[in-house]
Structure formats: structure tokens, C-alpha cells
Scaffold this motif. Structure first.
Motif, short mmCIF file in Angstrom:
data_model
loop_
_atom_site.label_atom_id
_atom_site.label_comp_id
_atom_site.label_asym_id
_atom_site.label_seq_id
_atom_site.Cartn_x
_atom_site.Cartn_y
_atom_site.Cartn_z
N ASN A 145 0.85 -1.18 0.00
CA ASN A 145 0.00 0.00 0.00
C ASN A 145 0.89 1.24 0.00
O ASN A 145 1.59 1.51 0.98
N VAL A 146 0.91 1.97 -1.11
CA VAL A 146 1.77 3.14 -1.22
C VAL A 146 0.96 4.33 -1.71
O VAL A 146 -0.14 4.18 -2.27
N THR A 147 1.50 5.52 -1.50
CA THR A 147 0.90 6.74 -2.03
C THR A 147 1.95 7.47 -2.86
O THR A 147 3.14 7.18 -2.80
N ASP A 148 1.49 8.44 -3.62
CA ASP A 148 2.38 9.28 -4.43
C ASP A 148 3.22 8.46 -5.40
O ASP A 148 4.34 8.87 -5.76
N ALA A 149 2.74 7.31 -5.83
CA ALA A 149 3.53 6.46 -6.72
C ALA A 149 3.71 7.14 -8.08
O ALA A 149 2.76 7.65 -8.67
N GLU A 150 4.95 7.13 -8.54
CA GLU A 150 5.27 7.77 -9.81
C GLU A 150 6.39 6.99 -10.49
O GLU A 150 7.31 6.49 -9.83
N LEU A 151 6.32 6.88 -11.80
CA LEU A 151 7.38 6.25 -12.58
C LEU A 151 7.73 7.16 -13.74
O LEU A 151 6.86 7.58 -14.50
N VAL A 152 9.02 7.49 -13.83
CA VAL A 152 9.49 8.27 -14.97
C VAL A 152 10.62 7.50 -15.63
O VAL A 152 11.36 6.76 -14.98
N GLN A 153 10.73 7.65 -16.93
CA GLN A 153 11.82 7.02 -17.68
C GLN A 153 12.72 8.12 -18.22
O GLN A 153 12.26 9.07 -18.85
N VAL A 154 14.02 8.00 -17.92
CA VAL A 154 14.98 9.04 -18.27
C VAL A 154 15.96 8.50 -19.31
O VAL A 154 16.59 7.46 -19.10
N SER A 155 16.08 9.21 -20.41
CA SER A 155 17.07 8.87 -21.43
C SER A 155 17.99 10.08 -21.62
O SER A 155 17.52 11.17 -21.95
N VAL A 156 19.27 9.87 -21.40
CA VAL A 156 20.24 10.96 -21.47
C VAL A 156 21.24 10.67 -22.57
O VAL A 156 21.77 9.56 -22.68
N SER A 157 21.50 11.66 -23.40
CA SER A 157 22.53 11.57 -24.44
C SER A 157 23.54 12.69 -24.24
O SER A 157 23.17 13.82 -23.92
N ARG A 158 24.81 12.37 -24.42
CA ARG A 158 25.87 13.35 -24.28
C ARG A 158 26.65 13.44 -25.60
O ARG A 158 26.79 12.45 -26.31
N THR A 159 27.15 14.62 -25.87
CA THR A 159 27.93 14.79 -27.09
C THR A 159 29.35 14.24 -26.91
O THR A 159 29.94 14.37 -25.83
N GLU A 160 29.84 13.63 -27.96
CA GLU A 160 31.23 13.18 -28.01
C GLU A 160 31.84 13.65 -29.33
O GLU A 160 31.17 13.64 -30.37
N LYS A 161 33.10 14.06 -29.27
CA LYS A 161 33.75 14.55 -30.48
C LYS A 161 34.28 13.38 -31.29
O LYS A 161 34.95 12.50 -30.77
N LEU A 162 33.95 13.38 -32.57
CA LEU A 162 34.43 12.35 -33.49
C LEU A 162 34.98 13.07 -34.71
O LEU A 162 34.23 13.56 -35.56
N GLY A 163 36.31 13.14 -34.77
CA GLY A 163 36.93 13.91 -35.84
C GLY A 163 36.59 15.39 -35.68
O GLY A 163 36.80 15.98 -34.63
N GLY A 164 36.04 15.97 -36.72
CA GLY A 164 35.66 17.37 -36.65
C GLY A 164 34.21 17.57 -36.29
O GLY A 164 33.69 18.70 -36.39
#
Length: 218
Positions: A177-196
Motif C-alpha cells: 500500500n503506497v501513495t504518491d507512486a510515480e514512474l518516470v523514464q529518463v534517457s540521457v545523451s551526451r555529445t562526443e567529439k568524433l573527428g571534426g
């Protein structure tokens, strides 16, 4: 009449205002590369920030960080306020050493390392007001049962990266028995240098559960 807002006191900085690097941050979000990590898994910066915000911490909170890994979440929480007590729970010896080293690096006097396999060995700790579960070693139901018994109103945040953990969590939320139940899905992308060029590299998506047990304190 002088206005202090227009004439700030720069005495601490030898006549110059302090830079951001000279001041202690009031918000979580330590760069991942600042942690001592070795080969131990670590909750990434953006996921840490969101997870900690979902905990809804207050002054004098008592927080269990279960499956602490490198201690990155525990360190971030401990730095928010000296009134918060954080217990980093971890069974792996290599990870325990890293938590201690990271705690020392960031001067976390309120961070306590507990070398056990949760929930075993947590009986003598003070009741948690909040708990972050980053790893359960297949004992998620036992951990949740223990936390609820320890404090029937504990606030819990849990991260999951596998579909098996997501399925287990969905089943457990139907049992408890819970309250305030929440589910979020997080997708994070970061930049990486490849050549120029700079290209985005995606991290694995993370599911963040948050909820509160609504029981009465004994």
C-alpha cells in the motif's frame, strides 16, 4: 546612503568576488568524472539529480542509500546539509572502499558506510525517513518490507535499468500500500567529439520509481 547590494564586500576574495569553483554548490550534480570510480557501477549525474529531487528531502533526514556502489548518490545527499545523516549500504568490499574514499574527498562527515547485504544488518540503524535503492541483489521485496517495518511512512526512490526489475517493481507496488507512486523514464545523451564533428551518444534508459508508505508510526 550606501546600498550593500551595489557595494558588496569582497574582503574574502582579496578584493575580488569568489568564483563558482571556490564556493560549495547548494545543488546536487557533481560531474561524474569528479568521483573516484574504478570499475564499480555508478548512477550517472542526471539520474542522480532527478532521483534526489524525487526523495523530497528535508532538514534532519535520515537516508539509506542501498546498493551504494561508488557512493555517488550518498555523497550528493550528504553535501546538501550537515543535518542530514546518510547511511551508504554496500556489500562489495571494492565498492565499500570507494565510498569511503569519495566521502573523504568531498568532506562528508555525515556519511556512514555500512558493509552488509541489505536488509541484513540494518536493524540497529536509526529509522530512515528516506531511502534510495540503486541495487537490491535480488532482495527487493525483503528490502521494501524491512523499510516499511522500520518506518511505515518512509519515502523511497528506486532506479531500474532492466525490464526484469521493472516487472518486479510493478508487481510489488500492487502488493504494498503506497501513495504518491510515480514512474518516470529518463534517457540521457551526451555529445562526443568524433573527428571534426560532435555526435550524441546515448546512455541506457533508466526507470525511476518514487513512492511513500502511508502507514502510522508505532
Amino acid at each position: 546612503m550606501s546600498d550593500n547590494r551595489e557595494n558588496p564586500d569582497f574582503s574574502k576574495g582579496a578584493g575580488q568576488p569568489q568564483t563558482a569553483s571556490q564556493l560549495s554548490s547548494l545543488t546536487p550534480g557533481i560531474p561524474d568524472e569528479d568521483f573516484i570510480r574504478d570499475k564499480v557501477p555508478m548512477t550517472k549525474e542526471e539520474v542522480r539529480v532527478i532521483s534526489i529531487s524525487k526523495l523530497r528531502l528535508t532538514e534532519s533526514s535520515v537516508v539509506y542509500d542501498i546498493g551504494s556502489g561508488t557512493g555517488s548518490v550518498a555523497v550528493e545527499i550528504a553535501r546538501l546539509s550537515p543535518s542530514i545523516e546518510v547511511y551508504a549500504v554496500e556489500i562489495k568490499e571494492e565498492a565499500v572502499s570507494l565510498i569511503k574514499r569519495n566521502g573523504e574527498k568531498f568532506c562528508c562527515q555525515n556519511l556512514h558506510v555500512v558493509n552488509v547485504l541489505a536488509p541484513d544488518g540494518l536493524e540497529k540503524l536509526p529509522p530512515p525517513t528516506h531511502a534510495f535503492i540503486g541495487g537490491s541483489k535480488g532482495r527487493l521485496q525483503e528490502i521494501m518490507t524491512f523499510l516499511k517495518e522500520k518506518n511505515p511512512r518512509v519515502r523511497i526512490v528506486l532506479t531500474a535499468v532492466s525490464l526484469e526489475t521493472v516487472a518486479e517493481m510493478q508487481s510489488l507496488l500492487e502488493k504494498f500500500n503506497v501513495t504518491d507512486a510515480e514512474l518516470v523514464q529518463v534517457s540521457v545523451s551526451r555529445t562526443e567529439k568524433l573527428g571534426g564533428y560532435h555526435l550524441f551518444k546515448a546512455n541506457n534508459p533508466v526507470f525511476i520509481y518514487s513512492f511513500t508508505f502511508p502507514g502510522e508510526m508505532r
